[in-house]
Design a protein around this motif. Structure first.
Motif, PDB file in Angstrom:
ATOM      1  N   GLU A 196      18.656  46.410  86.201  1.00  0.00           N
ATOM      2  CA  GLU A 196      17.301  46.278  85.664  1.00  0.00           C
ATOM      3  C   GLU A 196      17.071  47.175  84.447  1.00  0.00           C
ATOM      4  O   GLU A 196      16.302  46.840  83.544  1.00  0.00           O
ATOM      5  CB  GLU A 196      16.256  46.618  86.732  1.00  0.00           C
ATOM      6  N   LEU A 199      17.890  45.527  80.989  1.00  0.00           N
ATOM      7  CA  LEU A 199      17.198  44.326  80.540  1.00  0.00           C
ATOM      8  C   LEU A 199      16.343  44.550  79.298  1.00  0.00           C
ATOM      9  O   LEU A 199      15.960  43.584  78.632  1.00  0.00           O
ATOM     10  CB  LEU A 199      16.329  43.777  81.676  1.00  0.00           C
ATOM     11  N   ASP A 200      16.048  45.791  78.974  1.00  0.00           N
ATOM     12  CA  ASP A 200      15.262  46.080  77.776  1.00  0.00           C
ATOM     13  C   ASP A 200      16.120  46.116  76.510  1.00  0.00           C
ATOM     14  O   ASP A 200      15.600  46.351  75.420  1.00  0.00           O
ATOM     15  CB  ASP A 200      14.542  47.425  77.926  1.00  0.00           C
ATOM     16  N   ARG A 202      19.598  44.466  74.151  1.00  0.00           N
ATOM     17  CA  ARG A 202      20.476  43.319  73.903  1.00  0.00           C
ATOM     18  C   ARG A 202      21.836  43.583  74.564  1.00  0.00           C
ATOM     19  O   ARG A 202      22.279  44.736  74.686  1.00  0.00           O
ATOM     20  CB  ARG A 202      20.641  43.079  72.403  1.00  0.00           C
ATOM     21  N   TRP A 223      18.928  37.764  86.852  1.00  0.00           N
ATOM     22  CA  TRP A 223      18.148  38.157  85.681  1.00  0.00           C
ATOM     23  C   TRP A 223      18.378  37.234  84.494  1.00  0.00           C
ATOM     24  O   TRP A 223      17.977  37.576  83.370  1.00  0.00           O
ATOM     25  CB  TRP A 223      18.508  39.600  85.286  1.00  0.00           C
ATOM     26  N   ARG A 224      18.998  36.085  84.707  1.00  0.00           N
ATOM     27  CA  ARG A 224      19.414  35.230  83.594  1.00  0.00           C
ATOM     28  C   ARG A 224      18.271  34.902  82.635  1.00  0.00           C
ATOM     29  O   ARG A 224      18.472  34.859  81.420  1.00  0.00           O
ATOM     30  CB  ARG A 224      20.040  33.932  84.126  1.00  0.00           C
ATOM     31  N   ASP A 225      17.081  34.680  83.154  1.00  0.00           N
ATOM     32  CA  ASP A 225      15.968  34.295  82.279  1.00  0.00           C
ATOM     33  C   ASP A 225      15.429  35.473  81.482  1.00  0.00           C
ATOM     34  O   ASP A 225      14.590  35.299  80.583  1.00  0.00           O
ATOM     35  CB  ASP A 225      14.838  33.647  83.080  1.00  0.00           C
ATOM     36  N   ARG A 226      15.903  36.676  81.752  1.00  0.00           N
ATOM     37  CA  ARG A 226      15.437  37.859  81.033  1.00  0.00           C
ATOM     38  C   ARG A 226      16.516  38.493  80.151  1.00  0.00           C
ATOM     39  O   ARG A 226      16.258  39.475  79.458  1.00  0.00           O
ATOM     40  CB  ARG A 226      14.920  38.914  82.020  1.00  0.00           C
ATOM     41  N   LEU A 227      17.725  37.946  80.174  1.00  0.00           N
ATOM     42  CA  LEU A 227      18.824  38.533  79.410  1.00  0.00           C
ATOM     43  C   LEU A 227      18.692  38.189  77.931  1.00  0.00           C
ATOM     44  O   LEU A 227      18.437  37.039  77.557  1.00  0.00           O
ATOM     45  CB  LEU A 227      20.173  38.027  79.929  1.00  0.00           C
ATOM     46  N   ASP A 228      18.879  39.177  77.097  1.00  0.00           N
ATOM     47  CA  ASP A 228      18.909  38.987  75.643  1.00  0.00           C
ATOM     48  C   ASP A 228      20.364  39.172  75.203  1.00  0.00           C
ATOM     49  O   ASP A 228      20.811  40.280  74.909  1.00  0.00           O
ATOM     50  CB  ASP A 228      17.997  40.006  74.964  1.00  0.00           C
TER      51      ASP A 228
END
Length: 323
Positions: A196, A199-200, A202, A223-228
């Protein structure tokens, strides 16, 4: 007599057809195989035809792009690779009795261990076995499996490998996976990092060509929808350079970072997740005897991995490896 010349002589003790078949398999061409063997293409063609008559099935498909093994040819090839490797082992055992400590060993490894660990290990091998002829290459796990199965390398070293039936694992060690970041990154001072926490930022992720991809996937999936994700790559060197340039965080174990950590360019912080582990395995073909020099190299590899694994266990974050 040079080792290569002795080995060809040993091959002829088994049958000339072994050399001929294997040359066509390697080069995919009657003409090129004949050139390499210094025989006429017609003689080589006759020998292959005789083998096919005796076996009762075609060994090669004659295609516009060259000679390709049939299913029967694949079976014969596996047998011939074993015969050839055993002949080399016999050759080297005879040489050892005569006081010669030579031989040729091919090693293929994943890129992430081609730095400090393998350099020290192979340097030690050349001191212990001074007449050894070493040939080392890097490759993907799939390339390593193919090279071992095909007999074009003797020892394969890879992470989290699902070995096929024709390979045997002769050594293994387990190492933690962590987050790779610039040395001055805000997370660099922590003892551990949760997924976690990443996630902030890249991310630079391993592509499917690396076994590290399978290790990381269960931890990344929720966390796929939050990965940059800025980059997916199968190159450890490119990953490290991108991290050093500030492009993003990456995930790997520590060994491939030894130089960059030592000069203060990168930091490695363990992931706080029990699944963040990868195993480094050492593999040979199952159906072969091991020549003396290869047996010695396996001993050296086992000792090096034991030392690295013990250091990682004691220090918690030390020492090993990327894929």
């Amino acid at each position: 007599m040079r080792r290569s010349a002795r080995s060809q002589h040993m091959m002829r003790l088994h049958a000339r057809c072994i050399l001929y078949f294997n040359a066509v398999r390697d080069h995919g061409s009657i003409r090129e195989a004949a050139r390499q063997l210094n025989v006429t293409p017609s003689a080589l063609t006759r020998q292959i035809a005789q083998m096919e008559d005796e076996i009762g099935a075609p060994l090669f498909d004659r295609l516009p792009g060259g000679m390709v093994l049939t299913a029967v040819g694949e079976i014969v090839a596996r047998h011939i690779v074993t015969v050839m490797q055993d002949a080399v082992r016999t050759d080297e055992q005879i040489a050892a009795l005569a006081g010669m400590r030579g031989g040729r060993i091919g090693v293929m490894m994943v890129e992430g261990i081609a730095g400090d660990l393998m350099a020290r290990l192979l340097a030690r091998m050349t001191r212990v076995w001074p007449d050894i002829d070493l040939h080392a290459e890097t490759g993907s796990p799939a390339q390593i499996v193919a090279a071992l199965s095909g007999g074009t390398t003797d020892l394969g070293i890879a992470f989290s490998l699902n070995e096929p039936d024709d390979l045997r694992r002769v050594a293994v060690a387990c190492f933690p996976v962590g987050v790779v970041m610039p040395a001055d990154h805000p997370l660099a001072g922590r003892r551990s990092v949760r997924m976690e926490d990443c996630l902030d930022y890249r991310l630079i992720l391993p592509s499917e060509s690396l076994s590290l991809h399978q290790v990381m996937e269960p931890m990344l999936h929720p966390w796929r929808d939050r990965l940059d994700v800025v980059l997916e790559t199968g190159s450890i060197e490119l990953t490290n350079r991108m991290v050093a340039a500030g492009a993003g965080l990456a995930f790997q174990s520590r060994l491939a970072l030894a130089f960059d950590i030592g000069r203060g360019a990168l930091a490695h912080v363990p992931l706080d997740d029990p699944r963040a582990m990868t195993d480094l395995g050492v593999y040979v073909r199952e159906a072969r005897w091991l020549p003396p020099a290869l047996e010695r190299l396996i001993v050296e590899v086992r000792e090096a991995l034991r030392e690295q694994e013990e250091a990682a266990r004691i220090l918690g974050t030390e020492d090993l490896v990327a894929e």
